[in-house]
Design a protein around this motif. Structure first.
Motif, PDB file in Angstrom:
ATOM      1  N   GLY A 110      26.441 -44.775 -69.234  1.00 57.62           N
ATOM      2  CA  GLY A 110      25.404 -45.785 -69.431  1.00 57.62           C
ATOM      3  C   GLY A 110      25.860 -47.142 -68.932  1.00 57.62           C
ATOM      4  N   ILE A 111      25.603 -48.173 -69.721  1.00 59.99           N
ATOM      5  CA  ILE A 111      25.921 -49.546 -69.318  1.00 59.99           C
ATOM      6  C   ILE A 111      27.416 -49.755 -69.080  1.00 59.99           C
ATOM      7  CG2 ILE A 111      26.150 -50.523 -71.637  1.00 59.99           C
ATOM      8  CD1 ILE A 111      24.392 -52.902 -70.311  1.00 59.99           C
ATOM      9  N   LYS A 112      28.256 -48.941 -69.708  1.00 62.46           N
ATOM     10  CA  LYS A 112      29.708 -49.054 -69.498  1.00 62.46           C
ATOM     11  C   LYS A 112      30.089 -48.769 -68.041  1.00 62.46           C
ATOM     12  CE  LYS A 112      31.768 -49.841 -73.528  1.00 62.46           C
ATOM     13  NZ  LYS A 112      33.087 -50.057 -73.976  1.00 62.46           N
ATOM     14  N   THR A 113      29.217 -48.109 -67.299  1.00 64.73           N
ATOM     15  CA  THR A 113      29.478 -47.880 -65.882  1.00 64.73           C
ATOM     16  C   THR A 113      29.633 -49.206 -65.161  1.00 64.73           C
ATOM     17  OG1 THR A 113      28.053 -45.924 -66.028  1.00 64.73           O
ATOM     18  CG2 THR A 113      28.659 -46.662 -63.809  1.00 64.73           C
ATOM     19  N   TYR A 114      28.853 -50.188 -65.560  1.00 71.70           N
ATOM     20  CA  TYR A 114      28.864 -51.506 -64.922  1.00 71.70           C
ATOM     21  C   TYR A 114      29.806 -52.490 -65.598  1.00 71.70           C
ATOM     22  CZ  TYR A 114      24.372 -49.776 -63.093  1.00 71.70           C
ATOM     23  OH  TYR A 114      23.375 -49.042 -62.503  1.00 71.70           O
ATOM     24  N   PHE A 115      30.422 -52.076 -66.701  1.00 70.34           N
ATOM     25  CA  PHE A 115      31.249 -53.021 -67.438  1.00 70.34           C
ATOM     26  C   PHE A 115      32.390 -53.521 -66.566  1.00 70.34           C
ATOM     27  CE2 PHE A 115      34.674 -54.291 -70.298  1.00 70.34           C
ATOM     28  CZ  PHE A 115      34.015 -55.292 -70.982  1.00 70.34           C
ATOM     29  N   CYS A 116      32.427 -54.825 -66.426  1.00 68.95           N
ATOM     30  CA  CYS A 116      33.441 -55.489 -65.623  1.00 68.95           C
ATOM     31  C   CYS A 116      33.477 -56.933 -66.100  1.00 68.95           C
ATOM     32  CB  CYS A 116      33.053 -55.427 -64.145  1.00 68.95           C
ATOM     33  SG  CYS A 116      34.176 -56.306 -63.063  1.00 68.95           S
ATOM     34  N   SER A 117      34.663 -57.453 -66.297  1.00 62.93           N
ATOM     35  CA  SER A 117      34.783 -58.832 -66.770  1.00 62.93           C
ATOM     36  C   SER A 117      35.608 -59.641 -65.778  1.00 62.93           C
ATOM     37  CB  SER A 117      35.440 -58.852 -68.150  1.00 62.93           C
ATOM     38  OG  SER A 117      35.625 -60.183 -68.567  1.00 62.93           O
ATOM     39  N   ASN A 118      35.036 -60.735 -65.317  1.00 63.75           N
ATOM     40  CA  ASN A 118      35.749 -61.591 -64.360  1.00 63.75           C
ATOM     41  C   ASN A 118      37.097 -62.060 -64.873  1.00 63.75           C
ATOM     42  OD1 ASN A 118      33.892 -61.485 -62.346  1.00 63.75           O
ATOM     43  ND2 ASN A 118      32.881 -63.391 -62.902  1.00 63.75           N
ATOM     44  N   VAL A 119      37.226 -62.129 -66.183  1.00 66.90           N
ATOM     45  CA  VAL A 119      38.467 -62.633 -66.737  1.00 66.90           C
ATOM     46  C   VAL A 119      39.653 -61.728 -66.372  1.00 66.90           C
ATOM     47  CG1 VAL A 119      38.460 -61.543 -69.009  1.00 66.90           C
ATOM     48  CG2 VAL A 119      39.326 -63.853 -68.759  1.00 66.90           C
ATOM     49  N   CYS A 120      39.364 -60.491 -66.038  1.00 64.70           N
ATOM     50  CA  CYS A 120      40.461 -59.573 -65.698  1.00 64.70           C
ATOM     51  C   CYS A 120      40.075 -58.666 -64.526  1.00 64.70           C
ATOM     52  CB  CYS A 120      40.864 -58.756 -66.910  1.00 64.70           C
ATOM     53  SG  CYS A 120      39.513 -57.881 -67.698  1.00 64.70           S
ATOM     54  N   ALA A 121      39.355 -59.206 -63.568  1.00 67.17           N
ATOM     55  CA  ALA A 121      38.895 -58.404 -62.429  1.00 67.17           C
ATOM     56  C   ALA A 121      39.504 -58.919 -61.129  1.00 67.17           C
ATOM     57  CB  ALA A 121      37.372 -58.445 -62.338  1.00 67.17           C
ATOM     58  N   ALA A 122      39.638 -58.013 -60.194  1.00 69.66           N
ATOM     59  CA  ALA A 122      40.036 -58.359 -58.824  1.00 69.66           C
ATOM     60  C   ALA A 122      39.021 -57.694 -57.901  1.00 69.66           C
ATOM     61  CB  ALA A 122      41.443 -57.857 -58.530  1.00 69.66           C
ATOM     62  N   TYR A 123      38.659 -58.387 -56.851  1.00 65.16           N
ATOM     63  CA  TYR A 123      37.638 -57.884 -55.930  1.00 65.16           C
ATOM     64  C   TYR A 123      38.217 -57.795 -54.532  1.00 65.16           C
ATOM     65  CZ  TYR A 123      34.614 -59.253 -59.783  1.00 65.16           C
ATOM     66  OH  TYR A 123      34.038 -59.374 -61.025  1.00 65.16           O
ATOM     67  N   ASP A 124      37.821 -56.747 -53.814  1.00 63.36           N
ATOM     68  CA  ASP A 124      38.162 -56.655 -52.408  1.00 63.36           C
ATOM     69  C   ASP A 124      37.311 -57.690 -51.668  1.00 63.36           C
ATOM     70  OD1 ASP A 124      39.277 -55.155 -49.999  1.00 63.36           O
ATOM     71  OD2 ASP A 124      37.099 -55.022 -49.674  1.00 63.36           O
ATOM     72  N   ARG A 125      37.958 -58.642 -51.028  1.00 63.47           N
ATOM     73  CA  ARG A 125      37.250 -59.761 -50.407  1.00 63.47           C
ATOM     74  C   ARG A 125      36.221 -59.290 -49.378  1.00 63.47           C
ATOM     75  NH1 ARG A 125      37.456 -65.190 -49.523  1.00 63.47           N
ATOM     76  NH2 ARG A 125      37.084 -65.951 -47.413  1.00 63.47           N
TER      77      ARG A 125
END
Length: 181
Positions: A25-40
């Motif tokens: 469910g919604i946990k699929t999208y769970f992501c927090s900027n406070v501890c995330a890294a993104y491929d530029r």
């Protein structure tokens, strides 16, 4: 607060993809900027964070990644020290803004309601507190009620008078720069 962090950040790492939506469910999208890294490269390719949102730009971006066939990786052994010790009223305001962001992005959140996860977290936290710290049960009830009320009001923010929205929001600057929609 420490226990609820364990609810959102479990001990097992996980790669979340579109096919996980029925189970997570919604946990699929769970992501927090406070501890995330993104491929530029991917971040730029998908247009970065949505510009018009009060809250949740991280989950909105994660939903876009998933929709475009990418995955979101949760790495359990990563460590970030970050927490909030919000009062009940602050929880109400935070959850109001959270729900406003979900209401403004039904293309993402309409099919993955948050309420079930919230109820599950309250039940698990209550069980933990009953075993370890029963004196904190009234605080859990108060804070959970505040969160739920804030969420319910935020989902219906368009029906509320502007003055009430300003009393309920945690992010007053958003409303001074934007209209209700």
């Amino acid at each position: 607060e420490c226990y609820t962090r364990e609810f959102n950040y479990p001990e097992q790492s996980l790669i979340k993809r579109k096919e996980d939506l029925p189970a997570l469910g919604i946990k699929t999208y769970f992501c927090s900027n406070v501890c995330a890294a993104y491929d530029r490269k991917t971040y730029l390719e998908l247009g970065g964070f949505v510009r018009h949102t009060i809250f949740n730009e991280d989950m909105i971006f994660a939903a876009g990644l998933i929709a475009h066939g990418y995955a979101v990786a949760y790495t359990a052994d990563a460590r970030v020290v970050h927490s909030h010790n919000y009062s009940g009223i602050q929880q109400l305001r935070r959850n109001f803004d959270l729900a406003v962001s979900q209401a403004q992005h039904p293309e993402i959140f309409a099919d993955v309601p948050s309420e079930g996860e919230g109820i599950r977290m309250v039940k698990q936290t209550a069980g933990y507190l009953l075993r370890k710290r029963p004196y904190l049960i009234p605080k859990l009830i108060w804070q959970s009620g505040c969160k739920y009320l804030g969420f319910r009001l935020g989902r219906r923010y368009e029906r509320l008078p502007e003055g009430m929205v300003m009393k309920l929001t945690m992010n007053k600057d958003y409303w001074s720069r934007n209209t209700k929609g």
